[in-house]
Design an enzyme around this catalytic site. Structure first.
Site, PDB file in Angstrom:
ATOM      1  CD  GLU A 215       4.025  15.627  36.570  1.00 58.92           C
ATOM      2  OE1 GLU A 215       5.229  15.340  36.639  1.00 58.92           O
ATOM      3  OE2 GLU A 215       3.176  14.892  36.050  1.00 58.92           O
TER       4      GLU A 215
ATOM      5  CB  CYS B  41       5.209   7.387  36.605  1.00 59.34           C
ATOM      6  SG  CYS B  41       4.077   8.786  36.595  1.00 59.34           S
TER       7      CYS B  41
HETATM    8  O1  FUB Z   1       9.246  11.876  35.355  1.00 59.83           O
HETATM    9  C1  FUB Z   1       9.082  10.546  35.791  1.00 59.83           C
HETATM   10  C2  FUB Z   1       7.739  10.414  36.436  1.00 59.83           C
HETATM   11  O2  FUB Z   1       6.738  10.745  35.489  1.00 59.83           O
HETATM   12  C3  FUB Z   1       7.511  11.350  37.600  1.00 59.83           C
HETATM   13  O3  FUB Z   1       7.839  10.840  38.829  1.00 59.83           O
HETATM   14  C4  FUB Z   1       6.075  11.652  37.473  1.00 59.83           C
HETATM   15  O4  FUB Z   1       5.684  12.792  38.174  1.00 59.83           O
HETATM   16  C5  FUB Z   1       5.899  11.775  35.989  1.00 59.83           C
HETATM   17  O5  FUB Z   1       6.351  13.010  35.543  1.00 59.83           O
HETATM   18 ZN    ZN Z   2       2.998   8.840  38.657  1.00 56.15          ZN
END
Ligand code: FUB
Ligand code: ZN
Length: 650
Positions: A320, A416
């Protein structure tokens, strides 16, 4: 106060920005009436067919109100915290006794779940109580604490109640005692930034600068040698880094060097953006010029080399992350909804440091495109990743980071994004305008009423517009008595040839001073003065810098702030075969029956015909076809199908 400090901007209280009608007001209403209640059901595990959240259940178990086991990820609590923020913003703008009481009950449960020493994190309380703070690299404890703190601040500011604020204050005090370079303290910081910006909010809300100092500690300690996260890894006896860190190592967490040495955005995109938001906050609150310089450098790099045309960042699905400069593939784009929200957080803080149109332009781009795409028109389905090109059968095979790219879903195992969208749309008033000592700056154009006080005089602005569908924004200025101040109106960078009329006298905006992308209207305002701003919105064929190799030579259609796309629903499959003739006349029309009512771009295009063989030296035949582009942010609301932003010309 220095001159610069005097020019800092601040948001108006949410209750003083009332969005009444139109595009943004409709999204805010949807979030209020549908999304917040829907997400409450999801967080209570009451949505049939959606992934289980476990959030409320976890707190009830930790509070001893229910038997059971923890469900979810280390950071599960943060989903609920973001929802509390959204619900609190809703209470600030639209009081609702039932929701207020629901929040009171939830907060009472949270207070019961809190440890005697102030600790609060249901994963560690229920699953690994002996491992608190033992894996800062992966376990998100401070990240979750940050979201809890943001929730406590938002709830206090919306309701005046200190219930959650006191809970998170106790937690923040524990964190303050635990972390630092003093004897017996942990000289660490979180693998996922968030606590830093939350502590700044707490410092401002409580007027306790020690919380901002703690945020500064976390920022300054990050990436320092000896590297805490590496030492911690060794202490746990681990000999390799987790999968998502293989390629970039500690840079995945922006922890390979001190943050002031970052030159390009790196690593996990949401983390990078939350870090930058906190750095901008501290640059302001602590007057830290070197943090400001780093923010400036990273801003430049992001907007020149890493930002999708839709306002998203984090092109790289593997972890990501931010990718290489100019590597902005449309199809395997990750562009997480949270990352675009992080862009907005950073841009708003930069804007508050300095009134500059490019900051608000990016807020607008990210909001109307990437973030909007994150939520369905009915408010009950969400995207985590936001590609700019989808062929469902292909995208399904590239099931990157376990996120569905082809259609929105009701909830996620890692949820999230949905509550992040909710808290952003519930707090839109924070982005619409801001106050300077000499006047008011309007950043986003939306129909509504704004109320503020300047030099002791009350002023109201009544904004009437159908933006982003129409070009005119009418603003009536209503000071309680004649008052001299400045109205700053953003002239978006996409707009050429703005017009402005004051009390019916129309002129090119160019005859007024324009400072850093804002029209400066400085005069003695009388009640009833009328401003009409016209922002011409022709359809533009946008081209990417040719170094964006994935889309070099292609065009994307943009009208006003909205990026457009083609959908299979209008053209059949194989959108790659649709070509837009260079001389095609493109017209616009408001279609009130489509996608909740939107402006469509129409014209004639051509479609390449299937060949006789896989490869063939002959000319490919083509036929004409009607062409209709729809706003990208509204895609995937007509069933699953192909979508494409970047088009080939013929
Ligand atoms: O790891 C916490 C949240 O979940 C992150 O900000 C997102 O990218 C997802 O991985
Ligand atoms: Zn998110």
């Amino acid at each position: 106060m220095t001159k610069t400090a005097m020019n800092y901007l601040s948001a108006l209280p949410l209750r003083d920005v009332r969005l009444t009608r139109g595009f943004l007001a409709e999204r805010a209403r949807l979030v209020r009436d549908v999304v917040i209640p829907y997400q409450w059901e999801a967080l209570n595990d009451r949505v049939a067919g959606a992934e289980r959240s476990g959030c409320v259940h976890n707190f009830q178990v930790a509070a001893g109100e229910k038997p059971g086991k923890f469900h979810g990820l280390f950071w599960q609590d943060s989903d609920l915290a973001k929802w509390i923020e959204a619900a609190s913003y809703r209470l600030a703008t639209h009081p609702d006794p039932a929701l207020d009481a629901e929040l009171d009950r939830l907060i009472a449960t949270m207070a019961k779940a809190q440890g005697e020493d102030g600790y609060l994190n249901t994963y560690f309380q229920l699953v690994e109580p002996h491992n608190r703070w033992a894996n800062l690299r992966d376990c998100h404890e401070l990240y979750v604490a940050g979201h809890m703190i943001e929730a406590g601040v938002a709830h206090f500011q919306a309701t005046g109640k200190r219930t959650l604020l006191e809970v998170v204050g106790r937690f923040a005090d524990l964190i303050e005692r635990t972390f630092g370079v003093g004897p017996g303290q942990i000289p660490g910081y979180c693998g996922h930034e968030e606590i830093e910006l939350a502590l700044v909010r707490l410092a401002r809300a409580t007027a306790e600068p020690r919380y901002a100092r703690l945020a500064a500690y976390f920022i300054d300690q990050r990436g320092r040698s000896p590297n805490y996260l590496l030492e911690e890894t060794r202490r746990r006896g681990e000999d390799k880094l987790p999968w998502h860190m293989f390629f970039d190592g500690l840079a995945t967490l922006q922890a390979d060097r001190p943050v002031r040495e970052l030159a390009e955005p790196v690593g996990h995109a949401v983390r990078q953006m939350y870090l930058l938001a906190a750095m901008a906050d501290l640059a302001r609150d602590l007057g830290d010029a070197s943090l400001r310089r780093s923010c400036d450098a990273l801003w430049e790099s992001i907007v020149r080399r890493h930002l999708y045309i839709t306002g998203g960042v984090g092109a790289e699905p593997y972890g990501e992350k931010f990718g290489e400069p100019f590597d902005l593939p449309p199809d395997r784009a990750y562009a997480e909804t949270c990352a675009a929200i992080g862009v907005i957080f950073f841009a708003r803080r930069m804007l508050e440091l300095e009134l500059r149109g490019d900051y608000a332009d990016v807020i607008e781009r990210s909001l109307y495109n990437n973030v909007l795409s994150g939520m369905s028109l009915d408010g009950t389905k969400f995207f985590y990743v936001n590609p700019l090109e989808v062929v469902p059968a292909v995208a399904r095979r590239r099931y990157d980071c376990h996120q569905v790219k082809t259609q929105r879903v009701g909830w996620f195992g890692c949820a999230c994004c949905p509550p992040n969208v909710a808290r952003l749309f519930a707090s839109l008033g924070d982005y619409v305008a801001s106050l300077r000592p000499d006047g008011l700056a309007l950043h986003l154009y939306a129909e509504g009423d704004l109320r503020f006080t300047l030099s002791g005089k009350e002023v109201r602005l009544a904004v009437r517009t159908d933006y982003p569908w129409t070009e005119e924004i009418a603003i009536e200025v209503r000071p309680s008595e004649p008052a001299e101040f400045t109205v700053y109106l953003r002239i978006p960078a996409w707009c050429r040839g703005a017009w402005v009329a004051i009390n019916g006298i129309r002129s090119s905006a160019g005859i007024f001073p324009i400072a850093s992308g804002y029209l400066v209207l400085d005069r003695l305002w009388q009640a009833g003065d009328q401003i009409v701003l016209t922002l011409p919105m022709p359809v533009e064929r946008m081209r990417a810098d040719p170094r964006v190799s994935a889309v070099a030579g292609r065009v994307a259609l943009q009208r006003g702030p909205l990026v457009y796309c083609l959908e299979e629903a209008d053209h059949g499959a194989n959108l790659a075969a649709v070509r837009l003739p260079k001389d095609a006349e493109l017209t616009t029309r408001f279609d009130d029956a489509l996608l909740g009512g939107c402006v469509v771009i129409e014209g004639r295009a051509t479609r390449l015909q299937p060949g006789r063989a896989l490869y063939d030296a002959g000319e490919t035949q083509s036929v004409g076809l009607p062409f209709r582009a729809v706003p990208y942010g509204l895609w995937a609301n007509r069933g699953e199908g192909e979508m494409r932003v970047w088009l080939h010309e013929a």
